[in-house]
Write an enzyme that holds these catalytic residues in place. Sequence first.
Site, PDB file in Angstrom:
ATOM      1  N   LYS A  61       0.828  -1.204   0.000  1.00 59.33           N
ATOM      2  CA  LYS A  61       0.000   0.000   0.000  1.00 59.33           C
ATOM      3  C   LYS A  61       0.868   1.262   0.000  1.00 59.33           C
ATOM      4  O   LYS A  61       2.066   1.201   0.306  1.00 59.33           O
ATOM      5  CB  LYS A  61      -0.902  -0.019   1.244  1.00 59.33           C
ATOM      6  CG  LYS A  61      -1.930  -1.165   1.248  1.00 59.33           C
ATOM      7  CD  LYS A  61      -2.888  -1.029   2.428  1.00 59.33           C
ATOM      8  CE  LYS A  61      -3.942  -2.125   2.411  1.00 59.33           C
ATOM      9  NZ  LYS A  61      -4.968  -1.941   3.476  1.00 59.33           N
ATOM     10  N   TYR A 112     -12.556  -2.723  -2.932  1.00 56.70           N
ATOM     11  CA  TYR A 112     -13.116  -2.552  -1.590  1.00 56.70           C
ATOM     12  C   TYR A 112     -14.639  -2.448  -1.633  1.00 56.70           C
ATOM     13  O   TYR A 112     -15.241  -1.685  -0.870  1.00 56.70           O
ATOM     14  CB  TYR A 112     -12.495  -1.318  -0.918  1.00 56.70           C
ATOM     15  CG  TYR A 112     -11.078  -1.566  -0.404  1.00 56.70           C
ATOM     16  CD1 TYR A 112     -10.714  -2.789   0.164  1.00 56.70           C
ATOM     17  CD2 TYR A 112     -10.109  -0.556  -0.459  1.00 56.70           C
ATOM     18  CE1 TYR A 112      -9.420  -3.004   0.633  1.00 56.70           C
ATOM     19  CE2 TYR A 112      -8.813  -0.778   0.020  1.00 56.70           C
ATOM     20  CZ  TYR A 112      -8.478  -2.001   0.562  1.00 56.70           C
ATOM     21  OH  TYR A 112      -7.203  -2.216   1.046  1.00 56.70           O
ATOM     22  N   PHE A 159     -15.657   5.535   6.592  1.00 54.96           N
ATOM     23  CA  PHE A 159     -14.225   5.789   6.378  1.00 54.96           C
ATOM     24  C   PHE A 159     -13.783   5.540   4.936  1.00 54.96           C
ATOM     25  O   PHE A 159     -12.620   5.757   4.595  1.00 54.96           O
ATOM     26  CB  PHE A 159     -13.373   4.945   7.347  1.00 54.96           C
ATOM     27  CG  PHE A 159     -13.569   3.452   7.212  1.00 54.96           C
ATOM     28  CD1 PHE A 159     -12.938   2.728   6.201  1.00 54.96           C
ATOM     29  CD2 PHE A 159     -14.383   2.762   8.104  1.00 54.96           C
ATOM     30  CE1 PHE A 159     -13.112   1.365   6.074  1.00 54.96           C
ATOM     31  CE2 PHE A 159     -14.562   1.384   7.986  1.00 54.96           C
ATOM     32  CZ  PHE A 159     -13.928   0.683   6.969  1.00 54.96           C
ATOM     33  N   ARG A 168      -1.992 -14.451   4.574  1.00 53.84           N
ATOM     34  CA  ARG A 168      -2.865 -13.783   5.555  1.00 53.84           C
ATOM     35  C   ARG A 168      -2.271 -13.890   6.957  1.00 53.84           C
ATOM     36  O   ARG A 168      -2.291 -12.946   7.739  1.00 53.84           O
ATOM     37  CB  ARG A 168      -4.262 -14.423   5.564  1.00 53.84           C
ATOM     38  CG  ARG A 168      -5.134 -14.053   4.408  1.00 53.84           C
ATOM     39  CD  ARG A 168      -5.557 -12.612   4.385  1.00 53.84           C
ATOM     40  NE  ARG A 168      -6.561 -12.261   5.369  1.00 53.84           N
ATOM     41  CZ  ARG A 168      -7.252 -11.126   5.369  1.00 53.84           C
ATOM     42  NH1 ARG A 168      -7.033 -10.200   4.429  1.00 53.84           N
ATOM     43  NH2 ARG A 168      -8.130 -10.866   6.290  1.00 53.84           N
ATOM     44  N   THR A 206      -5.945  -6.900  10.882  1.00 50.88           N
ATOM     45  CA  THR A 206      -6.102  -5.649  10.124  1.00 50.88           C
ATOM     46  C   THR A 206      -5.502  -4.425  10.836  1.00 50.88           C
ATOM     47  O   THR A 206      -4.738  -3.659  10.240  1.00 50.88           O
ATOM     48  CB  THR A 206      -7.606  -5.382   9.835  1.00 50.88           C
ATOM     49  OG1 THR A 206      -8.149  -6.520   9.148  1.00 50.88           O
ATOM     50  CG2 THR A 206      -7.791  -4.131   9.001  1.00 50.88           C
ATOM     51  N   ARG A 249       1.987  -6.489   9.752  1.00 47.88           N
ATOM     52  CA  ARG A 249       1.277  -5.340  10.316  1.00 47.88           C
ATOM     53  C   ARG A 249       1.671  -5.106  11.776  1.00 47.88           C
ATOM     54  O   ARG A 249       1.782  -3.959  12.217  1.00 47.88           O
ATOM     55  CB  ARG A 249      -0.230  -5.548  10.179  1.00 47.88           C
ATOM     56  CG  ARG A 249      -0.709  -5.380   8.722  1.00 47.88           C
ATOM     57  CD  ARG A 249      -2.102  -5.921   8.537  1.00 47.88           C
ATOM     58  NE  ARG A 249      -2.680  -5.599   7.235  1.00 47.88           N
ATOM     59  CZ  ARG A 249      -3.833  -6.086   6.802  1.00 47.88           C
ATOM     60  NH1 ARG A 249      -4.526  -6.921   7.563  1.00 47.88           N
ATOM     61  NH2 ARG A 249      -4.294  -5.766   5.605  1.00 47.88           N
ATOM     62  N   ASN A 300      -2.154   0.130   6.733  1.00 46.37           N
ATOM     63  CA  ASN A 300      -1.584  -1.073   7.350  1.00 46.37           C
ATOM     64  C   ASN A 300      -0.682  -1.875   6.415  1.00 46.37           C
ATOM     65  O   ASN A 300      -0.678  -3.094   6.431  1.00 46.37           O
ATOM     66  CB  ASN A 300      -2.710  -1.926   7.942  1.00 46.37           C
ATOM     67  CG  ASN A 300      -3.798  -2.221   6.916  1.00 46.37           C
ATOM     68  OD1 ASN A 300      -3.631  -1.896   5.745  1.00 46.37           O
ATOM     69  ND2 ASN A 300      -4.876  -2.840   7.355  1.00 46.37           N
ATOM     70  N   HIS A 321      -2.103  -5.263   1.537  1.00 41.73           N
ATOM     71  CA  HIS A 321      -3.369  -5.978   1.344  1.00 41.73           C
ATOM     72  C   HIS A 321      -3.023  -7.419   0.993  1.00 41.73           C
ATOM     73  O   HIS A 321      -2.042  -7.666   0.299  1.00 41.73           O
ATOM     74  CB  HIS A 321      -4.171  -5.371   0.183  1.00 41.73           C
ATOM     75  CG  HIS A 321      -5.267  -6.292  -0.271  1.00 41.73           C
ATOM     76  ND1 HIS A 321      -6.480  -6.372   0.375  1.00 41.73           N
ATOM     77  CD2 HIS A 321      -5.310  -7.231  -1.265  1.00 41.73           C
ATOM     78  CE1 HIS A 321      -7.229  -7.301  -0.209  1.00 41.73           C
ATOM     79  NE2 HIS A 321      -6.533  -7.840  -1.212  1.00 41.73           N
ATOM     80  N   GLU A 349      -9.187 -11.161  -7.413  1.00 41.33           N
ATOM     81  CA  GLU A 349      -8.289 -10.019  -7.258  1.00 41.33           C
ATOM     82  C   GLU A 349      -7.088 -10.107  -8.201  1.00 41.33           C
ATOM     83  O   GLU A 349      -6.640  -9.086  -8.737  1.00 41.33           O
ATOM     84  CB  GLU A 349      -7.836  -9.921  -5.792  1.00 41.33           C
ATOM     85  CG  GLU A 349      -9.000  -9.554  -4.870  1.00 41.33           C
ATOM     86  CD  GLU A 349      -8.638  -9.524  -3.387  1.00 41.33           C
ATOM     87  OE1 GLU A 349      -7.497  -9.892  -3.027  1.00 41.33           O
ATOM     88  OE2 GLU A 349      -9.499  -9.123  -2.585  1.00 41.33           O
TER      89      GLU A 349
END
Length: 195
Positions: A51, A91, A99, A127, A133, A144, A154, A157, A168
């Site tokens: 990110k 998303y 948010f 993951r 998260t 993270r 964070n 993704h 994705e």
Amino acid sequence: SSNDRINALSDALTGNLKSIISSFDSIRSKTSRQAEKQEKKQMERTLVLLKPSTIERALVGEIVNRFEKKGLRIVGMKMMQLTDEILAQHYAHLVKKPFFPILKASMMKTPVIAMCLEGVDAIAVVRYITGYTNGRKADPGTIRGDYCMSNQQNIVHASDSPEAAVEELNRFFRPEEIFDMGDLNLDRLYAVDEL
Ligand code: IDP
Ligand code: MG
């Protein structure tokens, strides 16, 4: 005679019993074979996005290193600028959240780096090492947990299911941007019965 009839009846019952037992046995061995098959782990591909928080904080090398050292194979990697359109899809489960505008802006602040990582059970593994998260609650040792203080910014993704990974990867990569590495390094990464 009645003895003969009793014997015949008892033979018939034993026969029935034997056939019932043998069908139970065959069901049991079938289900255990199925269980073994299901336990056999799959070679999987998953999407990771580094990110803008990673780019801004100059952590690209460190984060790529984490995945590489773990033994996940990088089979696709590119820098790209995300748009309103792709973020509304990516998303989709969050577009109605208050948010979302801030999330979208933070995801468009710099380009991101999209990676396709490959490995046995890669979706769950990625993951797991990505962590919870919210960076403030993520376990130390996870990406993270080790690299951020934010719930939103964070660092990475990671696809959260086999269905999401397929969807994705299609969203972020063209087929020719993902490379087949054949058996490169596989003998170092896994035991022969794990593949
Ligand atoms: P995940 O990235 O761990 O799968 P999701 O719930 O799918 O988490 O949310 C996607 C992203 O949206 C998160 O990584 C985070 O950047 C952002 N996000 C999720 N929940 C919140 C929130 O409550 N506040 C702010 N940002 C959030
Ligand atoms: Mg998610």
